[in-house]
Enzyme design. Sequence first.
Site, PDB file in Angstrom:
ATOM      1  N   SER A 153       0.727  -1.101   0.229  1.00 60.10           N
ATOM      2  CA  SER A 153      -0.023  -0.065  -0.096  1.00 60.10           C
ATOM      3  C   SER A 153       0.823   1.388  -0.066  1.00 60.10           C
ATOM      4  O   SER A 153       2.079   1.284   0.816  1.00 60.10           O
ATOM      5  CB  SER A 153      -0.932  -0.126   1.238  1.00 60.10           C
ATOM      6  OG  SER A 153      -0.722   1.025   2.278  1.00 60.10           O
ATOM      7  N   LYS A 154       0.353   2.330  -0.621  1.00 58.22           N
ATOM      8  CA  LYS A 154       1.187   3.499  -0.609  1.00 58.22           C
ATOM      9  C   LYS A 154       1.366   4.117   0.543  1.00 58.22           C
ATOM     10  O   LYS A 154       2.509   4.836   0.763  1.00 58.22           O
ATOM     11  CB  LYS A 154       0.616   4.645  -1.792  1.00 58.22           C
ATOM     12  CG  LYS A 154       0.535   3.907  -2.934  1.00 58.22           C
ATOM     13  CD  LYS A 154       0.205   5.241  -3.894  1.00 58.22           C
ATOM     14  CE  LYS A 154       0.431   4.593  -5.550  1.00 58.22           C
ATOM     15  NZ  LYS A 154      -0.471   5.462  -6.398  1.00 58.22           N
ATOM     16  N   ARG A 155       0.667   3.745   1.487  1.00 62.47           N
ATOM     17  CA  ARG A 155       1.030   4.211   3.101  1.00 62.47           C
ATOM     18  C   ARG A 155       2.082   3.420   3.822  1.00 62.47           C
ATOM     19  O   ARG A 155       2.628   3.460   5.043  1.00 62.47           O
ATOM     20  CB  ARG A 155      -0.233   4.359   3.860  1.00 62.47           C
ATOM     21  CG  ARG A 155      -1.244   5.277   3.387  1.00 62.47           C
ATOM     22  CD  ARG A 155      -2.586   5.304   4.104  1.00 62.47           C
ATOM     23  NE  ARG A 155      -3.133   4.198   3.970  1.00 62.47           N
ATOM     24  CZ  ARG A 155      -3.966   4.033   2.715  1.00 62.47           C
ATOM     25  NH1 ARG A 155      -4.125   5.119   2.006  1.00 62.47           N
ATOM     26  NH2 ARG A 155      -4.998   2.937   2.514  1.00 62.47           N
ATOM     27  N   ASP A 156       2.550   2.346   3.224  1.00 63.10           N
ATOM     28  CA  ASP A 156       3.452   1.281   3.903  1.00 63.10           C
ATOM     29  C   ASP A 156       4.811   2.028   3.856  1.00 63.10           C
ATOM     30  O   ASP A 156       5.517   1.877   2.697  1.00 63.10           O
ATOM     31  CB  ASP A 156       3.484   0.113   3.111  1.00 63.10           C
ATOM     32  CG  ASP A 156       4.336  -1.101   3.679  1.00 63.10           C
ATOM     33  OD1 ASP A 156       5.212  -0.652   4.503  1.00 63.10           O
ATOM     34  OD2 ASP A 156       4.058  -2.261   3.290  1.00 63.10           O
TER      35      ASP A 156
END
Length: 480
Positions: free
Chosen positions: A255-258
């Site tokens: 995920s881009k938030r990872d």
Amino acid sequence: MKKVRVRYAPSPTGHLHIGNARTALFNYLFAKHYNGDFVLRIEDTDIERNVEGGEESQLYYLHWLGIDPDESPQNPKPQYAPYRQMERLDLYHEIANQLLKKGFAYKCFCTPEELEEDYKKQTEAGIASTRYNRKCLHLSPQEVQEKEAAGLPYTIRCRVPDHKTYQFDDLIRGHVSFESKDIGDWVLMKANGIPTYNFAVVIDDHSMEISHVLRGEEHLSNTPKQLMLYEMLGWEAPKFGHMTLIVNEQHKKLSKRDNSILQYMSQYKELGYLPQAMFNFMALLGWSPPGEQEIFTKEQLIEIFDEGRLSKSPSMFDKGKLAWVNNRYLREMSLPDLTKLCYPYLAKAYDLKDKSEDWLNTLVSLYQEQLSCGSELVGLAEQFFKPFHVEEEAMEVLTWETTPIVVKAFLKRAEAVLEWNTDEVRKILKETMNDSGIKGKPLYMGIRVAASGYQHGPDLASTLVLLGKDEVLERLNKAI
Ligand code: GLU
């Protein structure tokens, strides 16, 4: 066989992400392998999400990777241009009108509030996949005319055929099929006159004569919607291939938030990764070559690329592997080139005023074998730049009873030499061993810690040479 034409179709919503870069890369390899065209199209219809400079950034990092499109907004072919969707609105309108005329589409005047209300009702009634209730499908032509005349905004919806199966042979997943009953009448044109992704993509892929669509798995469920349009419009659909997800080391979808994984090409460039290494690494992310070899040039990858070897299972982003691949490439670099790569990082972290080119080249050469990216040298080589101090864990070495003996013996020899180079220093280390009768760890560790303050580092003689004779002698005297 039809000419292979593939496309990479980013939305200009940010920097080049690893997932997109991989999509671009496989399309590129596929195109080049079959002597086809690799087209770059900008899908900018989600106007709220577009960011200033997003397109330039995509192109810049693709170019950095060595992926240059044959056609793009900057390099258009007249028969396919324009290459940005927002410049193609007339075409979408024309096709939408055709579909309306043929009864494959209809105008929907339901407001967002009405739709939401209805979806809520469906959810409450236990319907898992809510869909449009077709209220406006049943409007009479006169009702439609009245609403339009009253200036009510409307969307254009696709009238999904009943009892149909949409199936295709996916290049990666094999046979895939969807039932039309699972798909609600979806929006082709939004009320603001901008097409939805699924509508525009079909028109563009068709009019740009795209032969193969290779894209991420997240688009699999869009494919039946696209197939239904190909059928309604009497167009031949391209072949589809949906690449599997990239997952992190915990096997979770990236995920881009990872924050545990750097996901943008810009970040790797900033850290001093090489574009050829990124290219190589990404080619192994969801694709595997036939043999054991893992390091390939771009040309080799083009040559051996085989879409039949695209993976069916998720591909794990292995940071260790990326470091390994980049290290392989750094090892192959010429020393001046590697120094050039590392220089800005060192210059930012340390004062290099009195470091000669030779000195820097020697420093870099000592770490070339182990370096996994350019910026890593800053931390690895700190003992050559930071003011002298003895590392906590190295203190103990200074209390060994052998240490003063070897340091004194080495000093005596060192003071007498004229040349201060690795051969000479190696020689006096050997003499120190003979003079003191102490060898191995007590000898080398004692001198290393007294001279550098660190327990570990590159080859001892090279370390002492890089530190410089005066500095070494001063530190050894102090240690005693
Ligand atoms: N603009 C779409 C995306 O970035 C392209 C999808 C496709 O390749 O059809 O995901």
